[in-house]
Design a protein around this motif. Structure first.
Motif, PDB file in Angstrom:
ATOM      1  N   SER A 103      -1.989  -3.684 -10.887  1.00 43.75           N
ATOM      2  CA  SER A 103      -3.370  -4.154 -10.819  1.00 43.75           C
ATOM      3  C   SER A 103      -4.224  -3.421 -11.834  1.00 43.75           C
ATOM      4  CB  SER A 103      -3.931  -3.943  -9.415  1.00 43.75           C
ATOM      5  OG  SER A 103      -3.822  -2.586  -9.042  1.00 43.75           O
ATOM      6  N   GLY A 104      -5.044  -4.184 -12.528  1.00 38.50           N
ATOM      7  CA  GLY A 104      -5.888  -3.608 -13.570  1.00 38.50           C
ATOM      8  C   GLY A 104      -5.269  -3.673 -14.938  1.00 38.50           C
ATOM      9  N   ALA A 109       4.457  -9.878 -13.561  1.00 41.19           N
ATOM     10  CA  ALA A 109       5.902  -9.793 -13.349  1.00 41.19           C
ATOM     11  C   ALA A 109       6.549 -11.162 -13.469  1.00 41.19           C
ATOM     12  CB  ALA A 109       6.193  -9.197 -11.980  1.00 41.19           C
ATOM     13  N   ARG A 110       7.753 -11.184 -14.063  1.00 39.78           N
ATOM     14  CA  ARG A 110       8.540 -12.411 -14.160  1.00 39.78           C
ATOM     15  C   ARG A 110      10.007 -12.094 -13.900  1.00 39.78           C
ATOM     16  NH1 ARG A 110       8.406 -15.877 -19.248  1.00 39.78           N
ATOM     17  NH2 ARG A 110       9.391 -17.300 -17.747  1.00 39.78           N
ATOM     18  N   THR A 291       8.844   3.539  -8.422  1.00 43.85           N
ATOM     19  CA  THR A 291       8.384   3.631  -7.034  1.00 43.85           C
ATOM     20  C   THR A 291       7.106   2.835  -6.835  1.00 43.85           C
ATOM     21  OG1 THR A 291       9.373   5.833  -6.833  1.00 43.85           O
ATOM     22  CG2 THR A 291       7.687   5.233  -5.220  1.00 43.85           C
ATOM     23  N   ALA A 292       6.163   2.967  -7.770  1.00 41.83           N
ATOM     24  CA  ALA A 292       4.881   2.271  -7.656  1.00 41.83           C
ATOM     25  C   ALA A 292       5.062   0.756  -7.666  1.00 41.83           C
ATOM     26  CB  ALA A 292       3.961   2.707  -8.793  1.00 41.83           C
ATOM     27  N   LEU A 297       5.148  -4.662  -5.239  1.00 42.01           N
ATOM     28  CA  LEU A 297       5.632  -6.027  -5.412  1.00 42.01           C
ATOM     29  C   LEU A 297       6.846  -6.376  -4.569  1.00 42.01           C
ATOM     30  CD1 LEU A 297       5.263  -6.462  -9.286  1.00 42.01           C
ATOM     31  CD2 LEU A 297       3.611  -6.984  -7.484  1.00 42.01           C
ATOM     32  N   ARG A 298       7.676  -5.401  -4.228  1.00 45.97           N
ATOM     33  CA  ARG A 298       8.893  -5.627  -3.449  1.00 45.97           C
ATOM     34  C   ARG A 298       9.711  -6.820  -3.967  1.00 45.97           C
ATOM     35  NH1 ARG A 298       8.488  -2.214   0.733  1.00 45.97           N
ATOM     36  NH2 ARG A 298       6.397  -1.574   1.408  1.00 45.97           N
ATOM     37  N   PRO A 299      10.108  -6.804  -5.225  1.00 45.55           N
ATOM     38  CA  PRO A 299      10.858  -7.939  -5.783  1.00 45.55           C
ATOM     39  C   PRO A 299      12.264  -8.031  -5.179  1.00 45.55           C
ATOM     40  CG  PRO A 299      10.879  -6.102  -7.321  1.00 45.55           C
ATOM     41  CD  PRO A 299       9.948  -5.710  -6.207  1.00 45.55           C
TER      42      PRO A 299
END
Length: 431
Positions: A103-104, A109-110, A291-292, A297-299
């Protein structure tokens, strides 16, 4: 104070000399163990020799040298959790690392499987790296080969392949002796897939005793002579270890293979970094950026990040793209990323066919390949109660040994083998 400083410097020098001496002794012991292991028939027997030596030597200098070698053999045997436990590289935040693309930021993500072929469309060469004891870092490359072939890439080169295996292209699959890391089934699947797709497969490893920058230059020269010198319109996919694909910065006292090749050809490769942002056995070893992103997002699949202009995000400026691999889940003690994005399905095997002779190696070979072909998958069945080496045991579920082989649709020959290389049972299966 000067006297104390002098004493401290002398103590440091003595300590450094002592550590070097211990490393030299560890190297001698390491060589003896590998030599002894190579005298035994079969992967499982060789691993057992190394496993016993590992348990009997707690010298940190020895473990610093031997942990990685042992973990390679654990991957060859299909024990991926064990390999991660034996050897792990802590991924620390470096001062020059990019901030997380969350964010920011301007990045989105793809799925890497979709985005990388689009990026590769404008390149003559695509370089992937891998962590040799973490086959998770190979799965995306395997899955991308078909899409890169469709984009017009026609050569595939792998660092591990031996130039002495002159029959690889015609045979269509790797065998014992095709390479070192090709003993691991995912790596073998990578080579097998490239051959089936019609890639010209290239072995480019240095054949001299060169090390450091000289080895990197020899590898680049091998690629140049076998690919671009013969075929000026060639488009190349390369799989290599760690920093051999970096595009800038000093590497091993000189330049990387990728930099040397660019100087020879003028071709700027798309470099895809896969050895930092993946889940480690201990979360303490994960990179803070990894980790962040995982927490936010937990993909469920490997991802990359791109901005609105389509430009990819990279953790470090020496690469074009950084891949994030999702946390792994286990089924019967094995990671489910072995499905290769549902290209392979689990096939449960029971220790009943081992007739109580453990540890028991189960191998699944394609029915139309020779007995020396690298299996499509393999695993070791062993009751946990029999293991006296919890740090290096081959992991199985509690109770009756059993586990999943991960196989593509097709016909296979299954063999059950004891530690002495004796075949205990054979089965033919079709999926």
């Amino acid at each position: 104070m000067l006297l104390l400083a002098g004493m401290s410097a002398a103590a440091h020098a003595q300590s450094a000399d002592s550590w070097q001496a211990r490393q030299a002794e560890a190297s001698r012991v390491y060589g003896n163990i590998v030599h002894e292991a190579d005298r035994h028939k079969g992967l499982l027997a060789r691993y057992q020799v190394m496993r016993a030596a590992y348990a009997g030597n707690r010298d940190p200098a020895f473990h610093q040298m031997f942990d990685q070698y042992l973990s390679w053999y654990q991957t060859f045997l299909g024990d991926y959790p064990g390999a991660s436990a034996t050897f792990s590289i802590k991924q620390a935040q470096l001062p020059q690392d990019s901030p997380p693309p969350l964010s920011g930021s301007e990045y989105t993500a793809r799925p890497a499987l979709e985005a990388i072929p689009e990026l590769a469309r404008n390149y003559r060469a695509v370089f992937f790296n891998e962590a040799h004891n973490v086959p998770l870092t190979r799965i995306l490359t395997v899955q991308l080969l078909a899409r890169l072939r469709a984009e017009g890439f026609d050569y595939f080169a792998a660092e591990t392949l031996s130039q002495t295996d002159t029959g690889l292209q015609a045979r269509g699959y790797p065998v014992e002796g095709s390479g070192f890391y090709t003993e691991e089934p995912i790596y073998a699947d990578m080579v097998r897939t490239a051959l089936k797709l019609g890639f010209k497969v290239i072995a480019y490893e240095a054949t001299s005793d060169a090390t450091g920058d000289a080895r990197e230059a020899e590898q680049a020269d091998n690629l140049y002579r076998q690919v671009f010198q013969k075929d000026p319109h060639a488009r190349l996919v390369v799989n290599a270890g760690y920093e051999h694909i970096r595009e800038s910065g000093t590497f091993l006292g000189g330049a990387s293979m990728a930099e040397h090749l660019r100087k020879l050809t003028g071709i700027d490769p798309l470099t895809i970094e896969q050895t930092v942002l993946f889940p480690h056995r201990s979360a303490d070893d994960d990179h803070p950026c990894y980790t962040a992103v995982m927490q936010k997002l937990r993909p469920k699949v490997p991802i990359i990040f791109q901005n609105q202009a389509g430009e990819p995000w990279a953790l470090r400026t020496s690469y074009d793209v950084s891949v994030f691999f999702p946390p792994q889940t286990l089924r019967h003690g094995r990671p489910t990323w072995l499905t290769l994005g549902d290209e392979r399905k689990p096939y449960f095997v029971s220790g009943l066919r081992c007739v109580r002779r453990y540890p028991c190696l189960v191998e699944a070979r394609h029915a139309d390949e020779s007995p020396d072909a690298i299996p499509a998958d393999r695993l070791v069945l062993e009751p946990t109660s029999l293991s006296e080496l919890p740090m290096t045991q081959v992991h199985v579920a509690e109770g009756q040994p059993g586990g999943d082989l991960y196989l593509r649709p097709g016909k296979y020959r299954l063999t059950y083998i004891d530690v002495n290389g004796h075949v205990l049972a054979r089965d033919d299966v079709a999926l």
